[in-house]
Design a protein around this motif. Structure first.
Motif, mmCIF file in Angstrom:
data_model
loop_
_atom_site.group_PDB
_atom_site.id
_atom_site.type_symbol
_atom_site.label_atom_id
_atom_site.label_comp_id
_atom_site.label_asym_id
_atom_site.label_seq_id
_atom_site.Cartn_x
_atom_site.Cartn_y
_atom_site.Cartn_z
ATOM 1 N N MET A 1 0.838 -1.178 0.000
ATOM 2 C CA MET A 1 0.000 0.000 0.000
ATOM 3 C C MET A 1 0.883 1.241 0.000
ATOM 4 S SD MET A 1 -2.836 1.108 2.764
ATOM 5 C CE MET A 1 -1.787 2.024 3.865
ATOM 6 N N SER A 2 0.669 2.141 -0.931
ATOM 7 C CA SER A 2 1.466 3.364 -0.977
ATOM 8 C C SER A 2 0.773 4.459 -0.183
ATOM 9 C CB SER A 2 1.653 3.805 -2.430
ATOM 10 O OG SER A 2 0.416 4.149 -2.997
ATOM 11 N N LEU A 3 1.555 5.448 0.197
ATOM 12 C CA LEU A 3 0.999 6.559 0.955
ATOM 13 C C LEU A 3 -0.042 7.288 0.121
ATOM 14 C CD1 LEU A 3 4.180 7.997 2.654
ATOM 15 C CD2 LEU A 3 2.352 6.672 3.701
ATOM 16 N N GLY A 4 -1.071 7.805 0.772
ATOM 17 C CA GLY A 4 -2.117 8.524 0.074
ATOM 18 C C GLY A 4 -3.323 7.669 -0.252
ATOM 19 N N GLN A 5 -3.167 6.363 -0.231
ATOM 20 C CA GLN A 5 -4.301 5.487 -0.488
ATOM 21 C C GLN A 5 -5.066 5.257 0.807
ATOM 22 O OE1 GLN A 5 -2.620 1.931 -2.199
ATOM 23 N NE2 GLN A 5 -3.208 2.594 -4.244
ATOM 24 N N TYR A 6 -6.362 4.967 0.644
ATOM 25 C CA TYR A 6 -7.163 4.645 1.817
ATOM 26 C C TYR A 6 -6.752 3.289 2.365
ATOM 27 C CZ TYR A 6 -10.329 8.534 1.010
ATOM 28 O OH TYR A 6 -10.865 9.777 0.866
ATOM 29 N N ILE A 7 -6.876 3.162 3.663
ATOM 30 C CA ILE A 7 -6.572 1.900 4.329
ATOM 31 C C ILE A 7 -7.911 1.295 4.761
ATOM 32 C CG2 ILE A 7 -6.231 3.071 6.543
ATOM 33 C CD1 ILE A 7 -4.073 1.033 7.215
ATOM 34 N N SER A 8 -8.068 0.012 4.573
ATOM 35 C CA SER A 8 -9.322 -0.639 4.970
ATOM 36 C C SER A 8 -9.330 -0.820 6.488
ATOM 37 C CB SER A 8 -9.464 -1.996 4.290
ATOM 38 O OG SER A 8 -8.543 -2.921 4.843
ATOM 39 N N LEU A 9 -10.509 -0.974 7.034
ATOM 40 C CA LEU A 9 -10.627 -1.168 8.480
ATOM 41 C C LEU A 9 -9.888 -2.424 8.909
ATOM 42 C CD1 LEU A 9 -11.745 -0.423 11.226
ATOM 43 C CD2 LEU A 9 -13.867 -1.578 10.598
ATOM 44 N N GLU A 10 -10.042 -3.497 8.154
ATOM 45 C CA GLU A 10 -9.365 -4.758 8.495
ATOM 46 C C GLU A 10 -7.848 -4.589 8.470
ATOM 47 O OE1 GLU A 10 -8.629 -8.563 9.669
ATOM 48 O OE2 GLU A 10 -10.513 -7.465 9.698
ATOM 49 N N GLU A 11 -7.343 -3.919 7.442
ATOM 50 C CA GLU A 11 -5.903 -3.700 7.340
ATOM 51 C C GLU A 11 -5.401 -2.809 8.482
ATOM 52 O OE1 GLU A 11 -2.626 -2.325 3.987
ATOM 53 O OE2 GLU A 11 -4.743 -1.903 3.653
ATOM 54 N N ALA A 12 -6.160 -1.779 8.797
ATOM 55 C CA ALA A 12 -5.786 -0.880 9.890
ATOM 56 C C ALA A 12 -5.753 -1.630 11.217
ATOM 57 C CB ALA A 12 -6.761 0.286 9.963
ATOM 58 N N ARG A 13 -6.725 -2.496 11.408
ATOM 59 C CA ARG A 13 -6.764 -3.282 12.641
ATOM 60 C C ARG A 13 -5.564 -4.220 12.734
ATOM 61 N NH1 ARG A 13 -7.725 -8.049 14.295
ATOM 62 N NH2 ARG A 13 -8.272 -8.836 12.253
ATOM 63 N N ARG A 14 -5.282 -4.912 11.626
ATOM 64 C CA ARG A 14 -4.162 -5.855 11.593
ATOM 65 C C ARG A 14 -2.823 -5.163 11.830
ATOM 66 N NH1 ARG A 14 -5.989 -8.005 6.901
ATOM 67 N NH2 ARG A 14 -4.348 -6.962 5.768
ATOM 68 N N LYS A 15 -2.642 -4.005 11.202
ATOM 69 C CA LYS A 15 -1.366 -3.289 11.278
ATOM 70 C C LYS A 15 -1.305 -2.303 12.446
ATOM 71 C CE LYS A 15 -0.310 -3.641 6.379
ATOM 72 N NZ LYS A 15 -0.003 -2.895 5.154
ATOM 73 N N LYS A 16 -2.373 -2.301 13.275
ATOM 74 C CA LYS A 16 -2.458 -1.405 14.429
ATOM 75 C C LYS A 16 -2.300 0.057 14.010
ATOM 76 C CE LYS A 16 -0.837 -4.944 17.627
ATOM 77 N NZ LYS A 16 -2.059 -5.601 17.731
ATOM 78 N N LYS A 17 -3.053 0.427 12.953
ATOM 79 C CA LYS A 17 -3.019 1.797 12.437
ATOM 80 C C LYS A 17 -4.431 2.382 12.385
ATOM 81 C CE LYS A 17 1.162 1.134 9.830
ATOM 82 N NZ LYS A 17 2.036 1.833 8.949
ATOM 83 N N LEU A 18 -5.192 2.158 13.462
ATOM 84 C CA LEU A 18 -6.562 2.649 13.490
ATOM 85 C C LEU A 18 -6.627 4.177 13.445
ATOM 86 C CD1 LEU A 18 -8.197 0.159 15.998
ATOM 87 C CD2 LEU A 18 -8.528 0.284 13.531
ATOM 88 N N ASP A 19 -5.629 4.859 14.027
ATOM 89 C CA ASP A 19 -5.611 6.325 13.972
ATOM 90 C C ASP A 19 -5.581 6.806 12.531
ATOM 91 O OD1 ASP A 19 -5.680 6.550 16.711
ATOM 92 O OD2 ASP A 19 -3.511 6.799 16.931
ATOM 93 N N ARG A 20 -4.817 6.122 11.688
ATOM 94 C CA ARG A 20 -4.740 6.491 10.275
ATOM 95 C C ARG A 20 -6.094 6.263 9.580
ATOM 96 N NH1 ARG A 20 -0.601 4.100 5.723
ATOM 97 N NH2 ARG A 20 -1.539 5.206 3.997
ATOM 98 N N PHE A 21 -6.750 5.157 9.904
ATOM 99 C CA PHE A 21 -8.061 4.860 9.326
ATOM 100 C C PHE A 21 -9.072 5.937 9.727
ATOM 101 C CE2 PHE A 21 -12.319 3.062 9.581
ATOM 102 C CZ PHE A 21 -12.459 2.521 8.315
ATOM 103 N N ILE A 22 -9.063 6.306 10.999
ATOM 104 C CA ILE A 22 -9.993 7.319 11.496
ATOM 105 C C ILE A 22 -9.756 8.653 10.802
ATOM 106 C CG2 ILE A 22 -10.591 8.682 13.542
ATOM 107 C CD1 ILE A 22 -10.012 6.068 15.163
#
Length: 55
Positions: A1-22
């Motif tokens: 995933m490159s910067l600037g793309q949306y992150i899915s909720l599942e991916e954010a949860r897996r990668k512990k990047k929920l702040d980015r998803f929000i």
């Protein structure tokens, strides 16, 4: 995933990047309206008018 793309909720949860998803998915709702609706859904139905049958 490159910067600037949306992150899915599942991916954010897996990668512990929920702040980015929000940050990428801002809320458009009303907190007060949600609280009012949730309170209505969570209330126990009134028992007014019901009689209990005793053995």
């Amino acid at each position: 995933m490159s910067l600037g793309q949306y992150i899915s909720l599942e991916e954010a949860r897996r990668k512990k990047k929920l702040d980015r998803f929000i940050k990428a998915h801002p809320s458009t709702g009303s907190a007060a309206r949600f609280d009012k609706l949730f309170d209505r859904m969570a209330k126990i139905p009134s028992q007014v008018g019901r009689t209990s049958k005793k053995g």
